[in-house]
Design a protein around this motif. Structure first.
Motif, mmCIF file in Angstrom:
data_model
loop_
_atom_site.group_PDB
_atom_site.id
_atom_site.type_symbol
_atom_site.label_atom_id
_atom_site.label_comp_id
_atom_site.label_asym_id
_atom_site.label_seq_id
_atom_site.Cartn_x
_atom_site.Cartn_y
_atom_site.Cartn_z
ATOM 1 N N LYS A 184 34.896 -2.882 -25.884
ATOM 2 C CA LYS A 184 33.500 -3.575 -25.500
ATOM 3 C C LYS A 184 33.564 -5.095 -25.748
ATOM 4 N N HIS A 185 32.636 -5.861 -25.039
ATOM 5 C CA HIS A 185 32.398 -7.190 -25.112
ATOM 6 C C HIS A 185 30.928 -7.552 -25.006
ATOM 7 N N PRO A 186 30.847 -8.604 -25.710
ATOM 8 C CA PRO A 186 29.393 -8.994 -25.905
ATOM 9 C C PRO A 186 28.264 -9.031 -24.544
ATOM 10 N N CYS A 187 27.189 -8.527 -24.620
ATOM 11 C CA CYS A 187 26.398 -8.672 -23.385
ATOM 12 C C CYS A 187 26.311 -10.232 -22.827
ATOM 13 N N ALA A 188 26.271 -10.450 -21.602
ATOM 14 C CA ALA A 188 26.338 -11.704 -20.890
ATOM 15 C C ALA A 188 24.975 -12.496 -20.989
ATOM 16 N N PHE A 189 23.901 -11.765 -21.403
ATOM 17 C CA PHE A 189 22.410 -12.255 -21.465
ATOM 18 C C PHE A 189 22.454 -13.037 -22.671
ATOM 19 N N PRO A 190 22.027 -14.446 -22.441
ATOM 20 C CA PRO A 190 21.689 -15.444 -23.603
ATOM 21 C C PRO A 190 21.134 -14.744 -24.739
ATOM 22 N N GLY A 191 21.796 -15.034 -26.031
ATOM 23 C CA GLY A 191 21.462 -14.278 -27.098
ATOM 24 C C GLY A 191 21.504 -13.008 -27.661
ATOM 25 N N CYS A 192 21.973 -12.187 -26.795
ATOM 26 C CA CYS A 192 22.042 -10.890 -27.072
ATOM 27 C C CYS A 192 23.253 -10.345 -27.836
ATOM 28 N N PRO A 193 23.203 -9.798 -29.027
ATOM 29 C CA PRO A 193 24.296 -9.402 -29.886
ATOM 30 C C PRO A 193 25.059 -8.096 -29.435
ATOM 31 N N LEU A 222 27.113 -5.034 -27.815
ATOM 32 C CA LEU A 222 28.258 -4.641 -26.867
ATOM 33 C C LEU A 222 28.097 -3.981 -26.030
ATOM 34 N N THR A 223 28.766 -4.122 -24.722
ATOM 35 C CA THR A 223 28.854 -3.183 -23.736
ATOM 36 C C THR A 223 30.047 -3.145 -22.976
ATOM 37 N N ASP A 224 30.156 -2.262 -22.116
ATOM 38 C CA ASP A 224 31.384 -2.029 -21.203
ATOM 39 C C ASP A 224 30.986 -2.922 -19.781
ATOM 40 N N ASP A 225 29.850 -3.086 -19.473
ATOM 41 C CA ASP A 225 29.681 -3.726 -18.399
ATOM 42 C C ASP A 225 29.148 -5.312 -18.425
ATOM 43 N N THR A 226 28.758 -6.104 -17.645
ATOM 44 C CA THR A 226 28.501 -7.287 -17.856
ATOM 45 C C THR A 226 27.184 -7.572 -18.852
ATOM 46 N N TYR A 227 26.102 -6.782 -18.590
ATOM 47 C CA TYR A 227 24.894 -6.637 -19.365
ATOM 48 C C TYR A 227 24.617 -5.368 -20.167
ATOM 49 N N CYS A 228 24.279 -5.417 -21.369
ATOM 50 C CA CYS A 228 24.060 -3.839 -21.926
ATOM 51 C C CYS A 228 22.587 -3.382 -21.208
ATOM 52 N N ASP A 229 22.275 -2.143 -21.607
ATOM 53 C CA ASP A 229 21.475 -1.270 -20.984
ATOM 54 C C ASP A 229 19.999 -2.035 -20.949
ATOM 55 N N THR A 255 18.266 -4.555 -16.155
ATOM 56 C CA THR A 255 16.944 -4.690 -15.250
ATOM 57 C C THR A 255 16.577 -6.223 -15.189
ATOM 58 N N GLN A 256 16.320 -6.603 -16.350
ATOM 59 C CA GLN A 256 16.095 -7.996 -16.234
ATOM 60 C C GLN A 256 16.993 -8.993 -15.632
ATOM 61 N N ALA A 257 18.185 -8.834 -15.774
ATOM 62 C CA ALA A 257 19.194 -9.614 -15.145
ATOM 63 C C ALA A 257 19.076 -9.634 -13.649
#
Length: 117
Positions: A6-15, A17-24, A28-30
């Motif tokens: 897993k890699h970090p969520c692409a949302f700024p400041g989010c710690p 980890l996710t398989d996608d670009t953004y965490c769950d 929606t916000q992205a």
């Protein structure tokens, strides 16, 4: 087969980890931010429900890529392409549409100068 780490969520400041670009938590916000700031505000006027019906009807009538057929290949279509883009005054009329596979669709847009390699 092992999974990718897993890699970090692409949302700024989010710690998270996710398989996608953004965490769950931020998917929606992205998506809302993309719709609000990156998409053309008149996208639904150009491509709404009516376009989906036209596209589905055209795809049913032309299930194979028209460029590949002209070159003697048989490839299933993936995209319905506007010959004259809607952004340049084209319409959803059937004579302005063509069925293309993903490869041919990308080639057409590269030839038009819309995309670069």
């Amino acid at each position: 087969m092992p999974k990718k780490p897993k890699h970090p969520c692409a949302f700024p400041g989010c710690p998270n980890l996710t398989d996608d670009t953004y965490c769950d938590e931020h998917k929606t916000q992205a998506r809302q931010n993309y719709d609000k700031y990156s998409r053309s505000p008149d996208v639904h006027k150009k491509y709404g429900r009516a376009w989906k019906r036209i596209r589905d009807s055209y795809a049913a009538a032309h299930p194979l890529c028209e460029r590949c057929l002209a070159e003697g290949r048989t490839t299933l279509m993936e995209k319905v392409h506007h010959i004259v883009p809607v952004s340049r005054g084209g319409t959803h009329a059937r004579d302005n549409l063509m069925s293309l596979c993903r490869s041919c669709h990308n080639k057409v847009h590269i030839e038009m100068g819309d995309r670069h390699v």
